[in-house]
Design a protein around this motif. Structure first.
Motif, PDB file in Angstrom:
ATOM      1  N   ALA A  31       3.013  -2.168   4.301  1.00  0.00           N
ATOM      2  CA  ALA A  31       1.988  -3.210   4.322  1.00  0.00           C
ATOM      3  C   ALA A  31       0.649  -2.758   4.883  1.00  0.00           C
ATOM      4  O   ALA A  31      -0.371  -3.383   4.617  1.00  0.00           O
ATOM      5  CB  ALA A  31       2.502  -4.412   5.125  1.00  0.00           C
ATOM      6  N   SER A  32       0.640  -1.672   5.672  1.00  0.00           N
ATOM      7  CA  SER A  32      -0.611  -1.294   6.331  1.00  0.00           C
ATOM      8  C   SER A  32      -0.602   0.174   6.756  1.00  0.00           C
ATOM      9  O   SER A  32       0.447   0.816   6.819  1.00  0.00           O
ATOM     10  CB  SER A  32      -0.826  -2.159   7.575  1.00  0.00           C
ATOM     11  OG  SER A  32       0.170  -1.851   8.550  1.00  0.00           O
ATOM     12  N   ARG A  33      -1.795   0.662   7.088  1.00  0.00           N
ATOM     13  CA  ARG A  33      -1.944   2.009   7.633  1.00  0.00           C
ATOM     14  C   ARG A  33      -1.170   2.123   8.944  1.00  0.00           C
ATOM     15  O   ARG A  33      -0.512   3.126   9.209  1.00  0.00           O
ATOM     16  CB  ARG A  33      -3.433   2.286   7.854  1.00  0.00           C
ATOM     17  CG  ARG A  33      -3.738   3.635   8.462  1.00  0.00           C
ATOM     18  CD  ARG A  33      -5.263   3.816   8.585  1.00  0.00           C
ATOM     19  NE  ARG A  33      -5.602   5.073   9.187  1.00  0.00           N
ATOM     20  CZ  ARG A  33      -5.792   5.265  10.495  1.00  0.00           C
ATOM     21  NH1 ARG A  33      -5.678   4.236  11.338  1.00  0.00           N
ATOM     22  NH2 ARG A  33      -6.105   6.452  10.965  1.00  0.00           N
ATOM     23  N   ALA A  34      -1.235   1.079   9.757  1.00  0.00           N
ATOM     24  CA  ALA A  34      -0.526   1.080  11.039  1.00  0.00           C
ATOM     25  C   ALA A  34       0.979   1.242  10.833  1.00  0.00           C
ATOM     26  O   ALA A  34       1.640   1.975  11.582  1.00  0.00           O
ATOM     27  CB  ALA A  34      -0.824  -0.202  11.815  1.00  0.00           C
ATOM     28  N   GLU A  35       1.525   0.583   9.826  1.00  0.00           N
ATOM     29  CA  GLU A  35       2.960   0.705   9.554  1.00  0.00           C
ATOM     30  C   GLU A  35       3.294   2.117   9.075  1.00  0.00           C
ATOM     31  O   GLU A  35       4.320   2.688   9.462  1.00  0.00           O
ATOM     32  CB  GLU A  35       3.410  -0.329   8.528  1.00  0.00           C
ATOM     33  CG  GLU A  35       4.921  -0.325   8.318  1.00  0.00           C
ATOM     34  CD  GLU A  35       5.415  -1.367   7.324  1.00  0.00           C
ATOM     35  OE1 GLU A  35       6.623  -1.335   7.016  1.00  0.00           O
ATOM     36  OE2 GLU A  35       4.613  -2.209   6.848  1.00  0.00           O
ATOM     37  N   ALA A  36       2.425   2.703   8.261  1.00  0.00           N
ATOM     38  CA  ALA A  36       2.650   4.081   7.805  1.00  0.00           C
ATOM     39  C   ALA A  36       2.647   5.040   8.989  1.00  0.00           C
ATOM     40  O   ALA A  36       3.499   5.935   9.092  1.00  0.00           O
ATOM     41  CB  ALA A  36       1.586   4.475   6.784  1.00  0.00           C
ATOM     42  N   ILE A  37       1.718   4.839   9.910  1.00  0.00           N
ATOM     43  CA  ILE A  37       1.654   5.687  11.107  1.00  0.00           C
ATOM     44  C   ILE A  37       2.895   5.493  11.968  1.00  0.00           C
ATOM     45  O   ILE A  37       3.444   6.453  12.524  1.00  0.00           O
ATOM     46  CB  ILE A  37       0.356   5.410  11.891  1.00  0.00           C
ATOM     47  CG1 ILE A  37      -0.852   5.907  11.082  1.00  0.00           C
ATOM     48  CG2 ILE A  37       0.397   6.044  13.276  1.00  0.00           C
ATOM     49  CD1 ILE A  37      -2.194   5.461  11.623  1.00  0.00           C
ATOM     50  N   GLU A  38       3.370   4.270  12.061  1.00  0.00           N
ATOM     51  CA  GLU A  38       4.602   3.994  12.816  1.00  0.00           C
ATOM     52  C   GLU A  38       5.772   4.770  12.225  1.00  0.00           C
ATOM     53  O   GLU A  38       6.561   5.382  12.948  1.00  0.00           O
ATOM     54  CB  GLU A  38       4.889   2.488  12.829  1.00  0.00           C
ATOM     55  CG  GLU A  38       6.268   2.112  13.321  1.00  0.00           C
ATOM     56  CD  GLU A  38       6.592   2.546  14.748  1.00  0.00           C
ATOM     57  OE1 GLU A  38       7.777   2.786  15.044  1.00  0.00           O
ATOM     58  OE2 GLU A  38       5.666   2.653  15.569  1.00  0.00           O
ATOM     59  N   TRP A  39       5.904   4.759  10.899  1.00  0.00           N
ATOM     60  CA  TRP A  39       6.986   5.516  10.263  1.00  0.00           C
ATOM     61  C   TRP A  39       6.827   7.011  10.525  1.00  0.00           C
ATOM     62  O   TRP A  39       7.800   7.704  10.825  1.00  0.00           O
ATOM     63  CB  TRP A  39       7.045   5.231   8.765  1.00  0.00           C
ATOM     64  CG  TRP A  39       7.816   3.992   8.448  1.00  0.00           C
ATOM     65  CD1 TRP A  39       7.326   2.805   7.997  1.00  0.00           C
ATOM     66  CD2 TRP A  39       9.232   3.802   8.594  1.00  0.00           C
ATOM     67  NE1 TRP A  39       8.347   1.891   7.841  1.00  0.00           N
ATOM     68  CE2 TRP A  39       9.529   2.484   8.196  1.00  0.00           C
ATOM     69  CE3 TRP A  39      10.276   4.622   9.005  1.00  0.00           C
ATOM     70  CZ2 TRP A  39      10.816   1.958   8.215  1.00  0.00           C
ATOM     71  CZ3 TRP A  39      11.565   4.097   9.020  1.00  0.00           C
ATOM     72  CH2 TRP A  39      11.816   2.790   8.633  1.00  0.00           C
ATOM     73  N   ALA A  40       5.616   7.525  10.423  1.00  0.00           N
ATOM     74  CA  ALA A  40       5.386   8.952  10.682  1.00  0.00           C
ATOM     75  C   ALA A  40       5.748   9.299  12.125  1.00  0.00           C
ATOM     76  O   ALA A  40       6.319  10.367  12.388  1.00  0.00           O
ATOM     77  CB  ALA A  40       3.927   9.310  10.392  1.00  0.00           C
ATOM     78  N   SER A  41       5.463   8.400  13.050  1.00  0.00           N
ATOM     79  CA  SER A  41       5.755   8.634  14.464  1.00  0.00           C
ATOM     80  C   SER A  41       7.244   8.694  14.750  1.00  0.00           C
ATOM     81  O   SER A  41       7.667   9.288  15.747  1.00  0.00           O
ATOM     82  CB  SER A  41       5.116   7.529  15.319  1.00  0.00           C
ATOM     83  OG  SER A  41       3.722   7.529  15.145  1.00  0.00           O
ATOM     84  N   ARG A  42       8.040   8.103  13.894  1.00  0.00           N
ATOM     85  CA  ARG A  42       9.499   8.083  14.086  1.00  0.00           C
ATOM     86  C   ARG A  42      10.185   9.331  13.538  1.00  0.00           C
ATOM     87  O   ARG A  42      11.370   9.538  13.765  1.00  0.00           O
ATOM     88  CB  ARG A  42      10.081   6.832  13.424  1.00  0.00           C
ATOM     89  CG  ARG A  42       9.625   5.564  14.138  1.00  0.00           C
ATOM     90  CD  ARG A  42       9.978   4.308  13.405  1.00  0.00           C
ATOM     91  NE  ARG A  42      11.407   4.142  13.204  1.00  0.00           N
ATOM     92  CZ  ARG A  42      11.952   3.120  12.577  1.00  0.00           C
ATOM     93  NH1 ARG A  42      11.177   2.160  12.090  1.00  0.00           N
ATOM     94  NH2 ARG A  42      13.248   3.029  12.418  1.00  0.00           N
ATOM     95  N   CYS A  43       9.450  10.167  12.829  1.00  0.00           N
ATOM     96  CA  CYS A  43      10.022  11.377  12.245  1.00  0.00           C
ATOM     97  C   CYS A  43      10.515  12.316  13.347  1.00  0.00           C
ATOM     98  O   CYS A  43       9.850  12.469  14.374  1.00  0.00           O
ATOM     99  CB  CYS A  43       8.962  12.095  11.398  1.00  0.00           C
ATOM    100  SG  CYS A  43       9.571  13.589  10.613  1.00  0.00           S
ATOM    101  N   PRO A  44      11.659  12.967  13.141  1.00  0.00           N
ATOM    102  CA  PRO A  44      12.169  13.894  14.157  1.00  0.00           C
ATOM    103  C   PRO A  44      11.485  15.267  14.081  1.00  0.00           C
ATOM    104  O   PRO A  44      12.134  16.297  14.030  1.00  0.00           O
ATOM    105  CB  PRO A  44      13.658  13.984  13.808  1.00  0.00           C
ATOM    106  CG  PRO A  44      13.695  13.812  12.330  1.00  0.00           C
ATOM    107  CD  PRO A  44      12.605  12.806  12.040  1.00  0.00           C
TER     108      PRO A  44
ATOM    109  N   MET B 188       0.833  -1.177   0.000  1.00  0.00           N
ATOM    110  CA  MET B 188       0.000   0.000   0.000  1.00  0.00           C
ATOM    111  C   MET B 188       0.886   1.251   0.000  1.00  0.00           C
ATOM    112  O   MET B 188       1.854   1.308   0.733  1.00  0.00           O
ATOM    113  CB  MET B 188      -0.863   0.053   1.263  1.00  0.00           C
ATOM    114  CG  MET B 188      -1.798  -1.076   1.470  1.00  0.00           C
ATOM    115  SD  MET B 188      -2.460  -0.865   3.144  1.00  0.00           S
ATOM    116  CE  MET B 188      -3.961  -1.686   2.989  1.00  0.00           C
ATOM    117  N   ARG B 189       0.482   2.184  -0.816  1.00  0.00           N
ATOM    118  CA  ARG B 189       1.230   3.440  -0.846  1.00  0.00           C
ATOM    119  C   ARG B 189       0.548   4.473   0.054  1.00  0.00           C
ATOM    120  O   ARG B 189      -0.671   4.585   0.064  1.00  0.00           O
ATOM    121  CB  ARG B 189       1.318   3.976  -2.262  1.00  0.00           C
ATOM    122  CG  ARG B 189       2.169   3.101  -3.181  1.00  0.00           C
ATOM    123  CD  ARG B 189       2.250   3.650  -4.576  1.00  0.00           C
ATOM    124  NE  ARG B 189       0.910   3.754  -5.148  1.00  0.00           N
ATOM    125  CZ  ARG B 189       0.560   4.652  -6.070  1.00  0.00           C
ATOM    126  NH1 ARG B 189       1.435   5.509  -6.533  1.00  0.00           N
ATOM    127  NH2 ARG B 189      -0.669   4.686  -6.555  1.00  0.00           N
TER     128      ARG B 189
END
Length: 142
Positions: A87-100, A1-2
């Motif tokens: 793979a999922s919306r949850a993974e996208a949110i996880e990446w966004a949460s790691r942004c500085p 998923m993009r």
């Protein structure tokens, strides 16, 4: 998923032309960008100049009208984006949460519409769209 992760820095809507982030902020963001790249999820990323350097095209009565920035009615504007494939919306949110990101920054996470999301009549109306996307990505950087 993009997914697109859209950076919305508070205050950027009134930033002067030529406003750029500092070296420390860029270094922290580059480390994050490299993590995305090493994980194999990064498709594209770019920062945007402030709205004071932009323009908006509206279509009152079906005719194009151009307004130069800044835009008085803007409350939130984009400062940049990442396009990721996960793979999922949850993974996208996880990446966004790691942004500085700082206190004045918001990241909006939005899934990209895929052709398969649309009913058959819409897919038919958009015939050639996938090829257009592929052609556009090949010409990137030209």
């Amino acid at each position: 998923m993009r997914f697109m992760m859209l950076m919305i820095p508070k205050g950027y809507e009134t930033a002067a032309a030529g406003t750029l982030p500092g070296a420390d902020a860029v270094a922290a963001m580059m480390k994050y960008n490299e993590e995305l790249q090493k994980a194999g999820v990064l498709i594209a990323l770019d920062g945007l100049h402030p709205p004071s350097m932009g323009a908006r095209v509206t279509f009152p009565g079906g005719k194009a009208r151009v307004s130069d920035g800044p835009f008085a009615e803007a409350r939130e504007v984009l400062g940049g984006y990442w396009m990721i494939n996960v793979a999922s919306r949850a993974e996208a949110i996880e990446w966004a949460s790691r942004c500085p990101g700082g206190e004045n920054e918001i990241i909006e996470v939005r899934q990209v519409q895929e052709m398969s999301d649309f009913p058959a009549d819409v897919q038919k109306a958009a015939a050639g769209f996938t090829e257009m996307q592929q052609s556009a990505s090949k010409g990137k950087g030209a």
